[in-house]
Design an enzyme around this catalytic site. Structure first.
Site, PDB file in Angstrom:
ATOM      1  N   GLU A   1     -26.176 -32.605 -15.746  1.00 14.24           N
ATOM      2  CA  GLU A   1     -27.610 -32.566 -16.052  1.00 14.24           C
ATOM      3  C   GLU A   1     -28.370 -31.780 -14.986  1.00 14.24           C
ATOM      4  OE1 GLU A   1     -26.126 -36.761 -17.221  1.00 14.24           O
ATOM      5  OE2 GLU A   1     -25.614 -35.168 -15.794  1.00 14.24           O
TER       6      GLU A   1
ATOM      7  N   ARG B   1       2.319 -25.828  -6.877  1.00 20.22           N
ATOM      8  CA  ARG B   1       2.415 -24.378  -6.722  1.00 20.22           C
ATOM      9  C   ARG B   1       2.071 -23.687  -8.036  1.00 20.22           C
ATOM     10  NH1 ARG B   1       6.858 -26.541  -4.188  1.00 20.22           N
ATOM     11  NH2 ARG B   1       8.371 -25.858  -5.741  1.00 20.22           N
TER      12      ARG B   1
ATOM     13  N   GLY C   1      12.182 -41.470  -6.821  1.00 20.55           N
ATOM     14  CA  GLY C   1      13.314 -41.284  -7.711  1.00 20.55           C
ATOM     15  C   GLY C   1      13.494 -42.442  -8.649  1.00 20.55           C
ATOM     16  N   PRO C   2      14.764 -42.682  -9.033  1.00 18.65           N
ATOM     17  CA  PRO C   2      15.043 -43.737 -10.009  1.00 18.65           C
ATOM     18  C   PRO C   2      14.533 -45.116  -9.578  1.00 18.65           C
ATOM     19  CG  PRO C   2      16.940 -42.313  -9.736  1.00 18.65           C
ATOM     20  CD  PRO C   2      15.966 -41.905  -8.679  1.00 18.65           C
TER      21      PRO C   2
END
Length: 418
Positions: free
Chosen positions: A78, A235, A335-336
């Protein structure tokens, strides 16, 4: 000076949504667009005062000015539209403001938009979505109390889709969580000898970096930091003329120099994206000084975002800490162990599964034990999108509405460039 273009209120809302989409998807603030139209062609008291979706005047009006929010610390939509009007020398007294989100009613980095519209003499405000932020809401009531005609809910569904993860996060008080998985067809993220770079091809990796550039934080566990020593920067490809191997132009990775270390090629060196998310390491273990994300590591000079080490295994504690830092959208990359923890906690809103046409038959799986003993007890997600990325496939799946009733948002995957 030529005649000004004209738009109906509905068409102006479509334009405001287009403007809002130009703003950044990351950051604590929402994407918002605004269009200022000329005064109503008939008395405002003849129009319905709609606190809920309802009819608006459909007569074309002159477009006086427009604006959108460019991110935290910059003028709200606005205010940007009012500044545009001043630059054009346009009088906005009696004008109609068409805004994608309810004008805010608080003073933060900038002043309240509701008051700015009142000070400018705007006579009518039409917005798509009510502001869910308890700190900022109430602008519509403030305007109405001052005698401004206020209509809410015009193209509300489109407005909510545009706000996406931000809307979910603010309504819920906790960040929207996207889990990234990059696996073989048989669900492996590394071979038996631990090698994992690269399972997916350049097009999939480019897409993943574009997602990184849209989120507020990237999360990895200490195990991933020790095993892979990631930089976790976002990147952006920088094409270079000539010298591209087959398929590299399609992925936008032509001309990138490989970064080499002991053991072979470990990554690419394109330029950094304009936005760098906070890099969050989750886990109790100390990080050895030789890894990038360790205290005093190379992250301090690589141009990426700041590093935050949260020494906990509690998913809810992690999300609470990030919510306190105004993170709206976080990306869990690995990770896992971390993926398993977030899935077991029911904290994942969306999964980006990059599938490579590779089979390993052995090696580390993408997800560990979720405590599921029967198929009926398995968490199920709803497929939202499937697309091909070079030789790989991306599947975007979301938690079912019953699991996350507020996650009715658009795909967070960046649109493919034409």
């Amino acid at each position: 000076m030529g005649a000004r273009p004209t738009l109906t209120i509905d068409a102006a809302m479509v334009r405001a949504l287009e403007l809002a989409a130009r703003g950044p998807a990351h950051g604590p603030n929402p994407r918002v667009g605004a269009v200022l139209l000329g005064p109503a062609p008939r008395p405002l008291d003849s129009l319905p005062d709609a606190a809920a979706p309802g009819p608006v005047d459909d007569a074309p009006r002159a477009v006086l000015a427009e604006g959108f929010h460019r991110g935290a610390g910059s003028p709200h939509a606005e205010a940007a539209a009012l500044a545009d009007a001043r630059e054009r020398g346009v009088d906005v007294r009696g004008a109609t403001a068409v805004v994608t989100l309810e004008p805010c009613n608080h003073t933060g980095r900038t002043g309240p938009c509701a008051q700015a519209l009142l000070d400018a003499g705007v006579a009518e405000v039409v917005y798509a979505v009510g502001d869910p932020n308890p700190v900022a809401t109430g602008g519509g009531e403030r305007l109405r109390a001052a005698g401004v005609r206020v209509a809410a809910g015009l193209r509300e569904a489109e407005g909510e889709r545009l706000l996406g993860p931000w809307l979910v996060a603010v309504r819920r008080g906790s960040p929207y969580v996207t889990l990234k998985l990059a696996t073989t067809l048989d669900g492996r993220v590394a071979a038996a000898d631990g090698t994992s770079q690269w399972i997916t091809g350049p097009a999939a990796r480019e897409h993943a970096h574009r997602v990184r550039a849209q989120v507020d934080a990237i999360l990895v566990g200490t195990g991933t930091v020790l095993a892979d020593d990631p930089s976790l920067t976002a990147r952006t490809p920088v094409p270079a003329p000539g010298g591209a191997a087959e398929g590299e132009h399609e992925a936008g990775l032509a001309g990138h120099r490989p970064v080499r270390a002991a053991g072979g090629v470990v990554g690419l060196e394109p330029g950094l994206a304009g936005h760098q998310p906070v890099r969050v390491v989750v886990g109790l273990r100390d990080l050895p000084p030789h890894v990038r994300l360790a205290p005093g590591g190379s992250w301090t000079t690589d141009g990426g975002g700041p590093v935050l080490h949260l020494r906990t295994r509690d998913v809810r504690a992690v999300l609470a800490e990030l919510a306190g830092r105004e993170a709206r959208h976080v990306l869990v990359e690995g990770g896992p162990g971390l993926a398993t923890a977030f899935l077991a906690a029911g904290a994942v809103d969306e999964i980006h599964a990059y599938l490579a046409p590779v089979l390993l038959g052995a090696g580390l799986g993408a997800v560990g034990d979720l405590g599921v003993t029967t198929l009926a007890g398995a968490p199920r997600f709803v497929t939202h999108d499937v697309r091909r990325l070079g030789a790989d496939v991306l599947v975007v799946a979301r938690a079912s509405p019953s699991a996350h009733p507020l996650t009715t948002v658009p795909s967070t995957t960046p649109e493919q460039e034409s």
